[in-house]
Enzyme design. Sequence first.
Site: not given
Ligand code: SAJ
Length: 433
Positions: A215, A269
């Site tokens: 995780k 996360c």
């Molecule tokens: N972000 C960027 N650029 C990107 C992708 C995301 O700047 O290309 C930013 C987003 O705007 C946000 C942050 O990263 O601020 C996180 O967003 P996210 O969509 O990547 O992830 P979360 O936090 O919504 O959910 C993550 C997910 N983990 C992964 O994709 C590896 C989800 O599957 C997990 O279940 C979740 O964390 C968790 O609960 O751990």
Amino acid sequence: MKSDNKPDVCVVGLGYIGLPTAAVIARAGCRVLGLDVSQRVVDTINRGEIHIEEVDLDGLVQGVVARGLLSASTEEAPADVFVIAVPTPFDKNHAPDISYVLAAGRTIAPVLKAGDVVILESTSPVGTTEELRDMIAQMRPDLKIPGLTRETPDISIAYCPERVLPGRILEELTNNDRSIGGVTPRCARKALAFYKRFVRGECVTTDARSAEMTKLVENAYRDVNIAFANELSVVADKMGLDVWEVIRLANRHPRVNILSPGPGVGGHCIAVDPWFIVHGAPEHTPLIRTARGVNDGKMHHVIARAEELVAANPAAKVACLGLAFKANIDDFRESPARFVASRLARKFGSRVHIVEPYAAELPIEFTDTGAVQIDIDDALETCDILIVLVDHDVFRVVPLAERADKLVYDTRGIWPDQPRAVREDAPAVRLAG
Ligand code: SAJ
């Protein structure tokens, strides 16, 4: 267990993960008791309502509560399967705080009976499930505990992390693959049988420590890759290049998939979990630690650029577009957009306007700053500078004609056709006139 062979389930913690999980388990026909320390949350759910926003969750909760399959309480009760989904924050030194997990363990330990399965879903540093097991063993010397007895244990204990994406939780809860880590292989088998009741994705068994690390690794992987994109965004601008164009072209390579730069990484996360790895092996995690620094640094870079831009145009009205931590959700926790906007509001007061269709009102830190909330139509009519902080669809679809005369700092790259876009690394642009 009841005669229909469906276990009674207790879900501890009814937050962003616990409530949807409880509802999905209830939909599979199990009777679910949701435990939460907040009486308000418990009352809301017992009315068939929800206290968080998540696609389709309202209808699902309403349905399972009406059918008597889901109820909530602040008081623990016996069950056959216990699922713990409580927060695991970190302290100011980035050390993981597993006190909520242990508190949940202390709550359920007195009602455990032979045959029960205890599953931890909270993101946790490696070794937490065994710590939980040891605590239960201490509190319940009458039970034979897995890994601590040569005989067949009375209960099973496993770690099974959630990996759902906010905004797609119900779909991903059902369809994602799951790693199920048992304190012993028998524990993993018992937990697997439970998840098979409501998960359509593949369920893969392993040991608890590997599942805990898996995780953390998933989220650290994403953080490192976002850091790469964020670093590129600053470098490309320094070189006078459009980072979005460079990434679009590079991603045509069959083995390259660069993520999107933004104003930093938010949520509870990805900005948190990598620290659990760093904390576990501080000497051996330079890359993961640096990625955290790059992503946090990007937010401060955006603040500095935005402040420069607003200061260079003293007559201009400013709109910050978005406060959520990412697109199309109402979650503002650890949001870089919220942090950037509030810094601007504190510094520039009533010149700053906030557009956030997912917020009924502005968060507390905007109180007394003079900044007000307006909608996107007002922003397009009245503001001269637009600072895009979140890539909500409602912003993405604004046609060029409505923003062509604006000065735009687009930290998410949603308007590639914008003629007067502010570059990350260029001197602050001044509006004509
Ligand atoms: N972000 C960027 N650029 C990107 C992708 C995301 O700047 O290309 C930013 C987003 O705007 C946000 C942050 O990263 O601020 C996180 O967003 P996210 O969509 O990547 O992830 P979360 O936090 O919504 O959910 C993550 C997910 N983990 C992964 O994709 C590896 C989800 O599957 C997990 O279940 C979740 O964390 C968790 O609960 O751990």
